[in-house]
Design an enzyme around this catalytic site. Structure first.
Site: not given
Length: 460
Positions: A24, A111, A156-157, A278, A284, A286, A291, A318, A323, A326
């Site tokens: 690890s 542990n 709304t919507h 672009s 463009k 963007n 995003e 344990y 392991q 993380k």
């Protein structure tokens, strides 16, 4: 082949590929300083309890301090063939001090060692993310104070609903972020217990003083139960959950930004450094950063699901599966920090097109609710008032009108004699905004009160 701490039990060892599979070090190497801090407190307690000689403890502490500095200064490179960061640090110590270095692990297991390392690390990182959230909230509130009377449609919507202000919208975002900050700080409170001294799961026959170790590491107390101490990853779940909720908030905010940046809306102009072009279309501009912040939400939700799935079938206490906690947790925290650092300056440098926002308040009959409530104030029951306002909207549609203000008073009175000339002022977008002065509403004074309340909470 790298030396492993458990090598005495087994004559045959895994081959190099298998050791690499179970290593690890690539993930937990970021815990190096916390591992050293935990070891120094543990050794100090061992000496105080007479478990190891004071001079041995002093030698170990001095050498661990030296290793810490050399790591910080880049004079030591972490061996990527080591099994984990604990093995690497202890191996260095033993290489330098011989048998004295081998005393460091008395009364301790990997542990409880990894459990304390992780909690120490989070005690440093979580307040930093909470501060990133606070700074982002302050940026949004500063913007809101500049736009208390900047009209825009509330939706709304995704349909135009009622007139609000840009400030009201930005404060709505901030309210969500302020809750996110609270979630991180709440999780910090619960993880602030010291598991060291729990051993593998059943403490030790040595006369350990867990309270002394906890105090030495800045924890208010040790954990309650040694088995739970090494099995518990609730704090990882809480933080991954907080990261996922934060990411979901930022995703929704960025969805607004992406929509507002379209030609169809035209509400926002993002600075060029927070946009991209672009590879084929020269015109463009963007909103790629918005995003990407939105896109990383799937990753954050995935990190939470990874941890939930990891834990749901594990017997107490344990298991080596832990392991795997993380990588998902560290990625969640790293991504949370990165997205906040992108979102904040993107919004701070944005320009808002007030003309387009205000123009969008005309059309879509955002004033219809104000018409119904106007009739309620005249004494008409709400359900009847709602019906009358709906009929007026239908009349406008049939006549090709975009606003109730285009109806004559005579036309309006054909639906209700309660209509009077004062209606035309009531349904102006600016008037409608100012009239919504209830607590939490979009009127400038109401939004100012919300800003003050959120600033007060953020200073706690």
């Amino acid at each position: 082949m790298a030396q492993v701490l458990w090598s005495g039990r087994l004559e045959e060892k895994p081959d190099a590929e298998a050791l690499a599979f179970e290593s690890s070090i690539a993930v937990d190497s970021r815990l190096a300083q916390e591992d050293i801090t935990g070891s120094r407190a543990h050794v100090a307690m061992l000496a105080k309890q007479g478990i190891i000689p004071a001079e041995a403890a002093q030698a170990i502490d001095t050498e661990l301090g030296r290793i810490s500095r050399e790591l910080a200064e880049g004079k030591i490179s972490i061996d990527q063939e080591a099994e984990d960061i604990h093995s690497f640090i202890e191996g260095l110590l033993t290489e330098r001090l011989g048998d004295v270095g081998r005393m460091v692990h008395a009364g301790r297991s990997r542990n409880d060692q990894v459990a304390v390392d992780l909690r120490l690390y989070l005690k440093g990182v979580v307040p930093e993310i909470a501060e990133e959230i606070r700074a982002t909230c302050q940026t949004l509130l500063d913007l809101a104070e500049q736009h208390l009377e900047t009209l825009m449609p509330g939706y709304t919507h995704l349909q135009r609903a009622q007139p609000v202000s840009l400030a009201h919208h930005l404060v709505a975002w901030t309210a969500g972020l302020e809750r996110d900050r609270g979630r991180f700080l709440d999780a910090l409170t619960r993880l602030d217990e010291c598991p060291l001294g729990s051993g593998a799961l059943a403490t030790s026959t040595l006369t350990l003083d867990r309270y002394e170790t906890a105090r030495g590491l800045g924890f208010p107390r040790p954990t309650v139960n040694s088995m739970d101490s090494v099995a518990d990853r609730d704090f990882a779940l809480e933080l991954a959950g907080a990261c996922a909720i934060l990411a979901t908030h930022l995703s929704r905010f960025c969805e607004d930004v992406v929509l507002w940046a379209t030609e169809e809306f035209g509400f926002i102009n993002l600075a060029e450094q927070w946009s991209t072009g672009s590879s084929i279309m020269p015109q463009k501009k963007n909103p790629d950063f918005a995003e990407l912040i939105r896109g990383k939400t799937g990753r954050q939700i995935g990190n939470l699901v990874t941890l939930l799935t990891l834990l749901k079938g594990l017997p107490y206490a344990y298991d080596r599966d832990l392991q795997e906690d993380k990588e998902a947790l560290f990625d969640a925290l790293d991504t949370a920090r990165a997205t906040l650092r992108m979102f904040r300056p993107m919004m701070a440098t944005a320009q808002f097109r007030k003309d387009r926002m205000e123009a969008a308040c005309v059309g879509g009959f955002l004033e219809a609710t104000d018409v119904a409530e106007y009739l309620v104030r005249k004494g008409l029951p709400f359900r009847k008032a709602h019906e009358v306002a709906a009929q007026v909207v239908r009349d406008c549609g049939a006549a090709g009108q975009r606003s109730i203000a285009e109806r004559t008073l005579e036309e309006l009175r054909s639906r209700s004699e309660l209509f009077d000339a004062d209606l035309y002022e009531v349904i102006r977008p600016g008037t409608a905004l100012r009239n919504r002065s209830r607590s939490g509403g979009p009127a400038p004074e109401a939004v100012q009160a919300q800003i003050a309340e959120l600033r007060r909470r953020l200073e706690k």
